[in-house]
Design a protein around this motif. Structure first.
Motif, PDB file in Angstrom:
ATOM      1  N   LEU A  81       0.640  -1.170  -0.146  1.00 42.39           N
ATOM      2  CA  LEU A  81      -0.125   0.042   0.109  1.00 42.39           C
ATOM      3  C   LEU A  81       1.005   1.129  -0.125  1.00 42.39           C
ATOM      4  CD1 LEU A  81      -2.886  -1.065   2.641  1.00 42.39           C
ATOM      5  CD2 LEU A  81      -2.860  -0.734  -0.056  1.00 42.39           C
ATOM      6  N   HIS A  82       1.751   1.288   0.839  1.00 43.54           N
ATOM      7  CA  HIS A  82       2.797   2.458   0.787  1.00 43.54           C
ATOM      8  C   HIS A  82       3.686   2.670  -0.499  1.00 43.54           C
ATOM      9  CE1 HIS A  82       2.423   2.388   5.367  1.00 43.54           C
ATOM     10  NE2 HIS A  82       2.481   3.687   5.136  1.00 43.54           N
ATOM     11  N   ALA A  83       3.919   1.675  -1.113  1.00 42.42           N
ATOM     12  CA  ALA A  83       4.605   1.717  -2.586  1.00 42.42           C
ATOM     13  C   ALA A  83       3.594   2.016  -3.363  1.00 42.42           C
ATOM     14  CB  ALA A  83       5.137   0.200  -2.946  1.00 42.42           C
ATOM     15  N   ARG A  84       2.460   1.611  -3.171  1.00 45.80           N
ATOM     16  CA  ARG A  84       0.977   2.098  -4.434  1.00 45.80           C
ATOM     17  C   ARG A  84       1.229   3.773  -4.341  1.00 45.80           C
ATOM     18  NH1 ARG A  84      -3.760   3.302  -3.292  1.00 45.80           N
ATOM     19  NH2 ARG A  84      -5.174   3.640  -4.774  1.00 45.80           N
ATOM     20  N   LEU A  85       1.176   4.159  -3.129  1.00 47.83           N
ATOM     21  CA  LEU A  85       0.849   5.710  -2.772  1.00 47.83           C
ATOM     22  C   LEU A  85       2.066   6.302  -3.431  1.00 47.83           C
ATOM     23  CD1 LEU A  85      -0.487   5.852   0.966  1.00 47.83           C
ATOM     24  CD2 LEU A  85      -1.883   6.305  -1.557  1.00 47.83           C
ATOM     25  N   GLU A 108      -8.894  -9.320   0.201  1.00 47.83           N
ATOM     26  CA  GLU A 108     -10.615  -9.024   0.143  1.00 47.83           C
ATOM     27  C   GLU A 108     -11.083  -8.628   1.299  1.00 47.83           C
ATOM     28  OE1 GLU A 108     -13.860  -8.609  -1.663  1.00 47.83           O
ATOM     29  OE2 GLU A 108     -12.477  -9.573  -2.711  1.00 47.83           O
ATOM     30  N   ILE A 109     -10.681  -9.208   2.672  1.00 48.44           N
ATOM     31  CA  ILE A 109     -11.384  -8.788   3.884  1.00 48.44           C
ATOM     32  C   ILE A 109     -10.967  -7.322   4.382  1.00 48.44           C
ATOM     33  CG2 ILE A 109     -12.119 -11.197   4.466  1.00 48.44           C
ATOM     34  CD1 ILE A 109      -9.757 -10.953   6.598  1.00 48.44           C
ATOM     35  N   THR A 110      -9.680  -7.282   3.932  1.00 49.34           N
ATOM     36  CA  THR A 110      -9.198  -5.762   4.392  1.00 49.34           C
ATOM     37  C   THR A 110      -9.692  -4.864   3.483  1.00 49.34           C
ATOM     38  OG1 THR A 110      -7.253  -6.032   3.228  1.00 49.34           O
ATOM     39  CG2 THR A 110      -6.900  -6.628   5.542  1.00 49.34           C
ATOM     40  N   GLY A 111     -10.192  -4.820   2.159  1.00 52.19           N
ATOM     41  CA  GLY A 111     -10.494  -3.973   1.326  1.00 52.19           C
ATOM     42  C   GLY A 111      -9.324  -3.512   0.527  1.00 52.19           C
ATOM     43  N   ALA A 112      -8.451  -4.053   0.406  1.00 54.63           N
ATOM     44  CA  ALA A 112      -7.185  -3.877  -0.183  1.00 54.63           C
ATOM     45  C   ALA A 112      -7.224  -3.888  -1.541  1.00 54.63           C
ATOM     46  CB  ALA A 112      -5.961  -4.249   0.394  1.00 54.63           C
ATOM     47  N   LYS A 113      -7.899  -5.131  -1.750  1.00 54.66           N
ATOM     48  CA  LYS A 113      -8.042  -5.659  -3.304  1.00 54.66           C
ATOM     49  C   LYS A 113      -8.813  -4.616  -4.032  1.00 54.66           C
ATOM     50  CE  LYS A 113      -9.687  -9.721  -5.560  1.00 54.66           C
ATOM     51  NZ  LYS A 113     -10.178 -11.074  -5.321  1.00 54.66           N
ATOM     52  N   ALA A 114      -9.379  -3.712  -3.673  1.00 60.86           N
ATOM     53  CA  ALA A 114     -10.362  -2.735  -4.150  1.00 60.86           C
ATOM     54  C   ALA A 114      -9.381  -1.676  -4.792  1.00 60.86           C
ATOM     55  CB  ALA A 114     -11.534  -2.201  -3.519  1.00 60.86           C
ATOM     56  N   VAL A 115      -8.201  -1.223  -4.225  1.00 57.28           N
ATOM     57  CA  VAL A 115      -7.501  -0.333  -4.451  1.00 57.28           C
ATOM     58  C   VAL A 115      -6.261  -0.586  -5.348  1.00 57.28           C
ATOM     59  CG1 VAL A 115      -7.867   0.860  -2.472  1.00 57.28           C
ATOM     60  CG2 VAL A 115      -5.828  -0.632  -2.606  1.00 57.28           C
ATOM     61  N   PHE A 116      -6.147  -2.064  -5.709  1.00 56.79           N
ATOM     62  CA  PHE A 116      -5.090  -2.373  -6.758  1.00 56.79           C
ATOM     63  C   PHE A 116      -6.085  -3.156  -8.052  1.00 56.79           C
ATOM     64  CE2 PHE A 116      -2.734  -2.931  -2.933  1.00 56.79           C
ATOM     65  CZ  PHE A 116      -1.525  -2.542  -3.199  1.00 56.79           C
TER      66      PHE A 116
END
Length: 132
Positions: A81-85, A108-116
């Motif tokens: 996530l940090h690298a993505r930003l 999926e459960i953290t919601g991170a899948k939606a930002v990649f």
């Protein structure tokens, strides 16, 4: 006669240890980071370094191949996530491919899948030249 696509050198490097590894290769304009093993607090540094190196170098697209990644905890997720930003600050993109069920579930459960942007496999991702 060798075509231009075949002549293109594919540089590869490997970092990590026994529990986790990162293999890096260049495919056209895409940097592919192939992860293997278990990504957690104790093993995340090689991934952090690889991502930082390519983001700082201005890579437009980094594809993280998770096909051999058996486990990822919150530390690994935060590294991505940090690298993505950081990549977004230079109009770069980080995409994921080949999420295995345990890793996919965590994203999926953290919601991170939606930002990649997530691809079913590396070949599909490399064929898709669009970035998010």
């Amino acid at each position: 006669m060798v075509s231009g696509a075949t002549r293109r050198s594919e540089q590869e490097s490997v970092a990590g240890g026994e529990r986790f590894g990162v293999a890096t290769r260049q495919r056209g304009d895409t940097v592919v980071l192939s992860l293997s093993g278990e990504l957690d607090h104790d093993t995340a540094e090689p991934l952090r370094k690889a991502l930082d190196q390519h983001v700082r170098a201005g890579a437009a697209r980094i594809l993280v191949d998770c096909g051999d990644l058996r486990f990822c905890d919150s530390t690994g997720l935060n590294v991505l996530l940090h690298a993505r930003l950081a990549a977004q600050e230079t109009d770069g993109h980080i995409e994921l491919a080949a999420l295995r069920p345990p890793v996919d579930r965590m994203f999926e459960i953290t919601g991170a899948k939606a930002v990649f942007k997530v691809h079913a496999g590396v070949d599909e991702a490399l064929a898709d030249e669009r970035t998010t």
